[in-house]
Design a protein around this motif. Structure first.
Motif, PDB file in Angstrom:
ATOM      1  N   ASP A 160      55.462  56.002  27.122  1.00 53.66           N
ATOM      2  CA  ASP A 160      56.149  56.927  27.470  1.00 53.66           C
ATOM      3  C   ASP A 160      57.157  56.519  27.088  1.00 53.66           C
ATOM      4  N   HIS A 161      58.185  55.467  26.865  1.00 53.93           N
ATOM      5  CA  HIS A 161      59.516  55.321  26.431  1.00 53.93           C
ATOM      6  C   HIS A 161      59.206  54.095  25.010  1.00 53.93           C
ATOM      7  N   PRO A 162      58.899  54.812  24.014  1.00 57.44           N
ATOM      8  CA  PRO A 162      58.733  53.617  22.723  1.00 57.44           C
ATOM      9  C   PRO A 162      60.440  52.524  23.048  1.00 57.44           C
ATOM     10  N   GLY A 163      61.863  53.033  23.103  1.00 57.15           N
ATOM     11  CA  GLY A 163      62.675  51.797  22.900  1.00 57.15           C
ATOM     12  C   GLY A 163      62.690  50.043  23.795  1.00 57.15           C
ATOM     13  N   LEU A 164      61.458  50.587  25.108  1.00 55.12           N
ATOM     14  CA  LEU A 164      61.711  50.105  25.867  1.00 55.12           C
ATOM     15  C   LEU A 164      59.881  48.702  25.976  1.00 55.12           C
ATOM     16  N   SER A 165      60.873  47.775  26.194  1.00 56.57           N
ATOM     17  CA  SER A 165      59.618  46.221  25.997  1.00 56.57           C
ATOM     18  C   SER A 165      58.602  46.116  26.817  1.00 56.57           C
ATOM     19  N   VAL A 166      57.649  45.707  26.759  1.00 61.00           N
ATOM     20  CA  VAL A 166      56.958  44.955  27.330  1.00 61.00           C
ATOM     21  C   VAL A 166      57.467  44.682  28.632  1.00 61.00           C
ATOM     22  N   GLU A 167      58.188  43.580  28.680  1.00 59.25           N
ATOM     23  CA  GLU A 167      58.849  42.290  29.110  1.00 59.25           C
ATOM     24  C   GLU A 167      59.478  42.885  29.912  1.00 59.25           C
ATOM     25  N   GLN A 168      60.246  44.188  29.393  1.00 62.46           N
ATOM     26  CA  GLN A 168      61.368  45.043  30.025  1.00 62.46           C
ATOM     27  C   GLN A 168      60.924  45.450  30.987  1.00 62.46           C
ATOM     28  N   ALA A 169      59.777  46.332  30.431  1.00 63.97           N
ATOM     29  CA  ALA A 169      58.425  47.084  31.530  1.00 63.97           C
ATOM     30  C   ALA A 169      57.762  46.799  32.219  1.00 63.97           C
ATOM     31  N   ASP A 170      57.648  45.153  32.324  1.00 66.93           N
ATOM     32  CA  ASP A 170      56.789  44.102  33.726  1.00 66.93           C
ATOM     33  C   ASP A 170      58.179  43.911  34.714  1.00 66.93           C
ATOM     34  N   ARG A 171      59.408  43.477  34.292  1.00 65.45           N
ATOM     35  CA  ARG A 171      60.535  43.772  35.228  1.00 65.45           C
ATOM     36  C   ARG A 171      60.951  44.643  36.256  1.00 65.45           C
ATOM     37  N   ASP A 172      60.412  45.963  35.640  1.00 65.34           N
ATOM     38  CA  ASP A 172      61.411  46.667  35.646  1.00 65.34           C
ATOM     39  C   ASP A 172      60.427  47.214  37.247  1.00 65.34           C
ATOM     40  N   VAL A 173      58.938  46.780  36.983  1.00 69.72           N
ATOM     41  CA  VAL A 173      57.688  47.148  37.994  1.00 69.72           C
ATOM     42  C   VAL A 173      58.073  46.376  38.645  1.00 69.72           C
ATOM     43  N   ALA A 174      58.009  44.716  38.786  1.00 68.39           N
ATOM     44  CA  ALA A 174      58.435  44.102  39.549  1.00 68.39           C
ATOM     45  C   ALA A 174      59.153  44.115  40.052  1.00 68.39           C
ATOM     46  N   ASP A 175      60.213  44.497  40.011  1.00 68.05           N
ATOM     47  CA  ASP A 175      61.322  44.566  40.653  1.00 68.05           C
ATOM     48  C   ASP A 175      61.454  45.538  41.270  1.00 68.05           C
ATOM     49  N   LEU A 176      60.413  46.643  41.388  1.00 68.57           N
ATOM     50  CA  LEU A 176      60.587  47.978  41.965  1.00 68.57           C
ATOM     51  C   LEU A 176      60.096  47.541  43.260  1.00 68.57           C
ATOM     52  N   LEU A 177      58.854  46.702  42.748  1.00 66.80           N
ATOM     53  CA  LEU A 177      57.323  46.506  43.294  1.00 66.80           C
ATOM     54  C   LEU A 177      58.362  45.174  44.689  1.00 66.80           C
ATOM     55  N   THR A 178      58.843  44.523  44.331  1.00 67.53           N
ATOM     56  CA  THR A 178      59.754  43.605  45.002  1.00 67.53           C
ATOM     57  C   THR A 178      60.735  44.405  46.020  1.00 67.53           C
ATOM     58  N   ALA A 179      61.321  46.088  45.306  1.00 65.68           N
ATOM     59  CA  ALA A 179      62.429  46.543  46.396  1.00 65.68           C
ATOM     60  C   ALA A 179      61.224  46.737  47.770  1.00 65.68           C
ATOM     61  N   LEU A 180      60.116  48.091  47.512  1.00 66.84           N
ATOM     62  CA  LEU A 180      58.998  48.583  48.020  1.00 66.84           C
ATOM     63  C   LEU A 180      58.020  47.231  48.877  1.00 66.84           C
ATOM     64  N   ARG A 181      59.124  46.419  48.816  1.00 65.02           N
ATOM     65  CA  ARG A 181      57.391  45.392  49.571  1.00 65.02           C
ATOM     66  C   ARG A 181      59.193  44.471  50.434  1.00 65.02           C
ATOM     67  N   ARG A 182      60.197  45.139  50.476  1.00 68.16           N
ATOM     68  CA  ARG A 182      60.997  43.664  51.298  1.00 68.16           C
ATOM     69  C   ARG A 182      61.742  45.025  52.294  1.00 68.16           C
ATOM     70  N   ALA A 183      61.539  46.390  51.992  1.00 68.50           N
ATOM     71  CA  ALA A 183      61.843  47.630  53.217  1.00 68.50           C
ATOM     72  C   ALA A 183      60.440  47.417  53.349  1.00 68.50           C
ATOM     73  N   GLY A 184      59.300  46.851  53.603  1.00 64.71           N
ATOM     74  CA  GLY A 184      58.283  47.264  54.192  1.00 64.71           C
ATOM     75  C   GLY A 184      57.872  48.425  53.897  1.00 64.71           C
ATOM     76  N   LEU A 185      57.451  49.081  52.626  1.00 62.48           N
ATOM     77  CA  LEU A 185      56.817  50.585  52.689  1.00 62.48           C
ATOM     78  C   LEU A 185      55.418  50.496  52.045  1.00 62.48           C
ATOM     79  N   VAL A 186      55.518  49.184  50.694  1.00 59.44           N
ATOM     80  CA  VAL A 186      54.096  49.139  50.409  1.00 59.44           C
ATOM     81  C   VAL A 186      53.447  47.854  51.356  1.00 59.44           C
ATOM     82  N   MET A 187      51.898  48.313  51.110  1.00 62.79           N
ATOM     83  CA  MET A 187      51.072  46.675  51.206  1.00 62.79           C
ATOM     84  C   MET A 187      50.442  46.464  50.431  1.00 62.79           C
ATOM     85  N   PRO A 188      50.246  45.704  50.454  1.00 63.05           N
ATOM     86  CA  PRO A 188      50.385  44.220  50.625  1.00 63.05           C
ATOM     87  C   PRO A 188      51.637  43.677  49.715  1.00 63.05           C
TER      88      PRO A 188
END
Length: 86
Positions: free
Chosen positions: A58-86
């Motif tokens: 969806d975003h041609p200028g976005l590298s796979v490495e950056q996208a991996d980090r962005d997804v991981a960061d969001l998932l970490t934030a959602l987990r720390r906030a206790g919003l998602v499981m596991p």
């Protein structure tokens, strides 16, 4: 590994994405359109890596490495906030 919202977390669509309400803590979380896309894909069974690859399409200028980090960061934030499981 499937993800789900915790039972006491409500989601509502907004003009900019998604609002999550942690009913237990009484806190709101506003997700932008991209974070909403990521969360929805994870809730539908996509892996974090699959979501990252989808973002790079969806975003041609976005590298796979950056996208991996962005997804991981969001998932970490959602987990720390206790919003998602596991």
């Amino acid at each position: 590994m499937p993800f789900s919202l915790r039972g006491d977390v409500s989601a509502a669509h907004s003009t900019d994405g998604l609002v999550l309400l942690d009913e237990r803590a009484g806190r709101y979380w506003q997700l932008n359109a991209t974070a909403t896309l990521v969360l929805r894909a994870l809730l539908c069974g996509a892996s974090p890596g699959e979501v990252a690859r989808r973002l790079t399409g969806d975003h041609p200028g976005l590298s796979v490495e950056q996208a991996d980090r962005d997804v991981a960061d969001l998932l970490t934030a959602l987990r720390r906030a206790g919003l998602v499981m596991p």
